[in-house]
Design an enzyme around this catalytic site. Sequence first.
Site, PDB file in Angstrom:
ATOM      1  N   ASP A 123      52.808  63.360  48.650  1.00 33.33           N
ATOM      2  CA  ASP A 123      51.981  63.613  47.474  1.00 33.33           C
ATOM      3  C   ASP A 123      51.975  65.113  47.148  1.00 33.33           C
ATOM      4  OD1 ASP A 123      49.996  62.415  45.608  1.00 33.33           O
ATOM      5  OD2 ASP A 123      48.624  63.825  46.585  1.00 33.33           O
ATOM      6  N   GLU A 167      56.976  63.917  45.870  1.00 29.93           N
ATOM      7  CA  GLU A 167      56.460  63.901  44.500  1.00 29.93           C
ATOM      8  C   GLU A 167      56.515  65.341  44.011  1.00 29.93           C
ATOM      9  OE1 GLU A 167      52.591  63.005  41.708  1.00 29.93           O
ATOM     10  OE2 GLU A 167      52.372  63.970  43.636  1.00 29.93           O
TER      11      GLU A 167
END
Length: 513
Positions: free
Chosen positions: A198, A254
Amino acid sequence: MKNSPWWRDAVVYEIYVRSFADASGDGVGDLEGIRARLPYLAELGVDAVWLTPFQPSPMADGGYDVADYRGVDPLFGTLDDFDALVAEAHAHGLRLIVDVVPNHSSSEHPWFKAALASPPGSPERDRYMFRDGDRPPNNWTSTFSGPAWSRVPDGQWYLHLFAPEQPDFNWRNPAVHEEFLDVLRFWLDRGVDGFRIDVAMGLYKDADLSDVPPSEEGFQSRSPIWSQPEVHEVYRAWRKVLDSYPGDRAAVGEVWTDSPEDLALYVRPDELHQSFNFAWLEAPWSATSFRKIIDDTLAAVTAPTWVLSNHDVVRHVTRYGEGSLNPGAGNARANAALLAMLALPGSAYLYQGEELGLPEVRELPPEARQDPIFKRSKGELPGRDGCRVPLPWSGTEAPFGFSPDGGRPWLPQPPEWAALTAERQAGDPESTLAFYRRALALRRSLRDSLPDAIAWLDAPADTLAFSRGELVCAINCGDRPVPLPPHDGVLISSGPVDETTLAPDTAVWLRSA
Ligand code: NOJ
């Protein structure tokens, strides 16, 4: 058989855990619900699943606010459920990757609680980004709108690039490094095949915490906030851990960037295996844009990825439909884009529900919305709940098999989803689900024989055509039919096709002549 690791050309299916399948009946998806649906995923024909966070969390951001990196939130099940899920996924031939959230924790994480209970300047505060001052230390704003700094009672400020309940870690503190290396090992020891990282470009901030220049509006990948050079050391260390395990464990970052060159910095032989390539997901329905994205990506990245939707953006059926007067355009274009994406070298990430052709749900009542973006912007921004509505599995009324009968899904499902359930589509050869199954099966059967390079073919304006070994893919983004490239038979098409013409909003795979 090609001798390349699985992740290079895998189709990975994103499971937004809260919204996939609820076995417990509390209206929220869970691990047991996923386990029960593994046969569906195997039949769909994907190679791997990515699970969004399921660790203990106060759910200020749907689980991207982790309070304990080594557990399972009771809402989703137990560690035993997780172990059973990994084992059963593997038995179905599915790899399983999990989210890791290293940029920030929950404000309920024991480290942040210890930081609040300790004085300014203490080692406990140094694991987060605390600063003194009468005013916020700089002009940064939160990605979720509003300021990026909040004040604690003794006057210090702490940084949160997202919600105040998501304090950013201080990656200049070695304890943070050690902690995450250990967290990776914890999940690798339980058998996961890899991680989705993330906010992978966010961990380090500019050492001086300089202001963002006022002229820079919107997201900039080179800024004091994002993509500091030190972040690459983190992924070099993580790669060593991944490589120390058997079985091609992999990491996908990401990474939001504004250029493929910046993206490529993360994908190096000693760093991440892959990064999400969000360019297509941000592009309009346009052959020119698609061609540029494909060219730029293949030139810059050795392990390309493709993605059209995820749990943070408006579903692509809706995005593509909005520019057209034809009510069916969104679905037609979405299926065409799928064929183009699956024809390209690299791996493809699907988002749950796209195989059912689900649109964005725009009409959610304000009181049902849970996304912190909606709350922090005081309703000015709709937020991301519209792409997170629980899946319709079966039956003719809510909860459509998402929860056991009588369960109330955490977001309301539109009644018209009765026509879109997996059960209904499974029995209809003309359905989106049937099309996805056919396309994925065909890709799998061709995969090992296709080269890693494509060659562009001459194509009329507003269309694209490329070949990849024996496969030719053509996509018509214009508004009139065009001649098909020379070929030796149609393999699959996203809409009605004859031997000579390609209709608007349609893609086709052909056997090369
Ligand atoms: C990216 C995740 O995909 C998104 O859902 C989340 O809100 C932010 N990172 C913050 O963790």
